[in-house]
Design an enzyme around this catalytic site. Structure first.
Site: not given
Ligand code: GDP
Ligand code: IMO
Ligand code: MG
Length: 427
Positions: A12-14, A16, A38-41, A128, A142, A223, A301-302
């Site tokens: 993740g965090d590449e 993208k 959970n994503a942050g771009h 996260t 379900r 991710q 922010g980690r």
């Protein structure tokens, strides 16, 4: 219409978000197929910085249709805040479309994400804390709540009551927490329903129609491969499939419609959260990468853990997604290192060296990296836009990665900005 999947090739965090933003200019539709907030771009355009969590990274181009697909999980309050935030900044959000079948993250998912991490103690995953895992659990069990349930109050309340019967038993009897009330949760999320309603459509049909047209469709993964629930470093993974194949299920697209897969990798490696990371660096070199690359999580922010590039893991990622092109970001961060190390194999406890990603978790946990070293370069390459401007050592480093992974490197990142890139991408 050709379709390209953009995936994270590491943890993740590449970068993208930046790559998708760049390609969005040449695309008609950009669609997210898994994950949630959970994503942050992070996208940097001139002086403006945008941090996107749910909305696809194509939203900054007016006229691009941006789809949040059925395979994603949506926190309705977070999505609303993201829509309002972009709207207030003058971003045209009229192209946003949301799948009616995407699952909703409920307050009890967030609570249970936290309690489960506490219970795991030293075995915690370092999630996260956004309720992602518990929401996907309910989807599989379900008893999930979906976007379409926002538009039928009585069904919503009934579904919440069913879900809460079990959740409340866990929260009160195991964790000694107060029970949650279906009516109160319904009221809280229904407050967002009318704001979201105009964006909700049959996104599968929308994408099918787009694929029949002349333009280009981009499928955006969140991710990264090593966080994939099936193929990543389980159990230190997320609860969905970031690999390219998941674009099919997460959007309702047949595999024959995908033309190319663009993997995104940093020129080194980072990881947030717990779990094994063979090339992780302590000491000065790790600190230098962390500081120069501003390696702090966009979502939590980690501080991100940093290390050398892992070519074994990258080759594995290329195989899992049938990667046809590779974007190598943040090459500028590596200026000033005397020597660069590339992990070309893992040494097992027995001493045997392997160059394929190991099958067993314990082998990976104990893997010691086997390095090949290349000379570094001192020149600042920030903002460079052509291969000719790169120092010979930087070219040699990129060539070695290309040779090892066996996938052409069609984009090289040389800075945060939208145009700080060597772009030879083929879509
Ligand atoms: P994502 O989750 O894959 O979209 O990546 P993130 O946005 O979480 O993290 C990548 C960070 O690196 C962001 O702050 C980007 O602005 C930044 N970034 C992306 N590409 C480059 C690059 O080529 N050079 C530098 N210096 N920063 C970059
Ligand atoms: P983007 O899209 C980096 C990590 C968390 C944790 C594990 C499980 O910005 O690349 P979760 O909350 O998903 O249950 O956490 O996955 N993680 C990410 N790491 N980038 C991300 O997204 C991530 N999304 C989840 O740190 O280790
Ligand atoms: Mg990120």
């Amino acid at each position: 219409m050709p379709a390209t999947v953009v995936i994270g090739a590491q943890w993740g965090d590449e970068g993208k978000g930046k790559v998708v933003d760049l390609l969005a200019e040449r695309s008609d539709v950009v669609a997210r197929y898994q994950g949630g907030n959970n994503a942050g771009h992070t996208i940097v355009t001139g002086d403006e910085v945008y941090k996107l969590h749910l909305i696809p990274s194509g939203i900054l181009y007016p006229g691009t249709t941006c789809v949040i697909g059925n395979g994603t999980v949506i926190d309705p309050g977070v999505l609303r805040a993201e829509i309002d935030g972009l709207d207030e900044r003058g971003v045209d959000i009229s192209g946003l479309r949301i799948s009616a079948n995407a699952h909703l993250i409920m307050p009890y998912h967030i609570t249970l994400d936290g309690t489960s991490e506490m219970t795991l103690g030293q075995f915690s995953i370092g999630t996260t804390g956004r309720g992602i895992g518990p929401c996907y659990e309910d989807k599989a069990a379900r008893v999930g709540i979906r976007v379409q349930d926002l538009f039928d109050e009585s069904i919503l309340v009934r579904k919440l009551e069913v879900a809460l019967e079990f959740k409340n038993a866990i929260m009160t009897r195991i964790y000694d927490l107060e029970p949650m009330d279906a009516g109160a949760i319904a009221a809280e999320i229904l407050a967002h329903a009318e704001r979201l309603r105009p964006f909700v459509v049959d996104t599968g049909l929308l994408i099918a129609d787009a694929l029949e047209g002349d333009g280009h469709v981009l499928f955006e993964g969140a991710q990264g491969t090593m966080l994939d629930i099936d193929h990543g470093t389980y159990p230190f993974v997320t609860s969905s499939n970031p690999i390219a194949g998941a674009a099919c299920t997460g959007l309702g697209v047949g595999p024959t419609r995908i033309d190319s897969v663009l993997g995104v990798s940093k020129a080194y490696t980072t990881r947030v959260g717990e779990g094994p990371f063979p090339t992780e660096l302590g000491g000065d070199e790790g600190r230098q990468m962390q500081e120069r690359g501003h390696e702090f999580g966009t979502t939590t922010g980690r501080q991100r853990r940093c290390g050398w590039i892992d070519l074994v893991a990258l080759r594995y990622a290329a195989r899992l997604s049938g990667m046809t092109q590779l974007a190598l970001t943040k090459l500028d961060v590596l200026s000033g290192f005397e020597r660069l190390r590339l992990c070309v194999g893992y040494r097992r406890r027995s001493g045997k060296v392997i160059d394929e990603f190991p099958l067993h978790q314990s082998t990976f946990h104990a893997a010691q990296p086997v390095y090949e070293d290349l000379p570094g370069w001192d020149e600042d390459i920030a903002g460079v836009t052509t291969l000719d401007e790169l120092p010979a050592a930087a070219r040699a480093y990129v060539d070695r990665i290309h040779q090892s992974v066996g996938v052409p490197i069609t984009l090289i990142g040389t800075g945060q900005g939208r145009h700080e890139v060597i772009d030879q991408i083929e879509i």
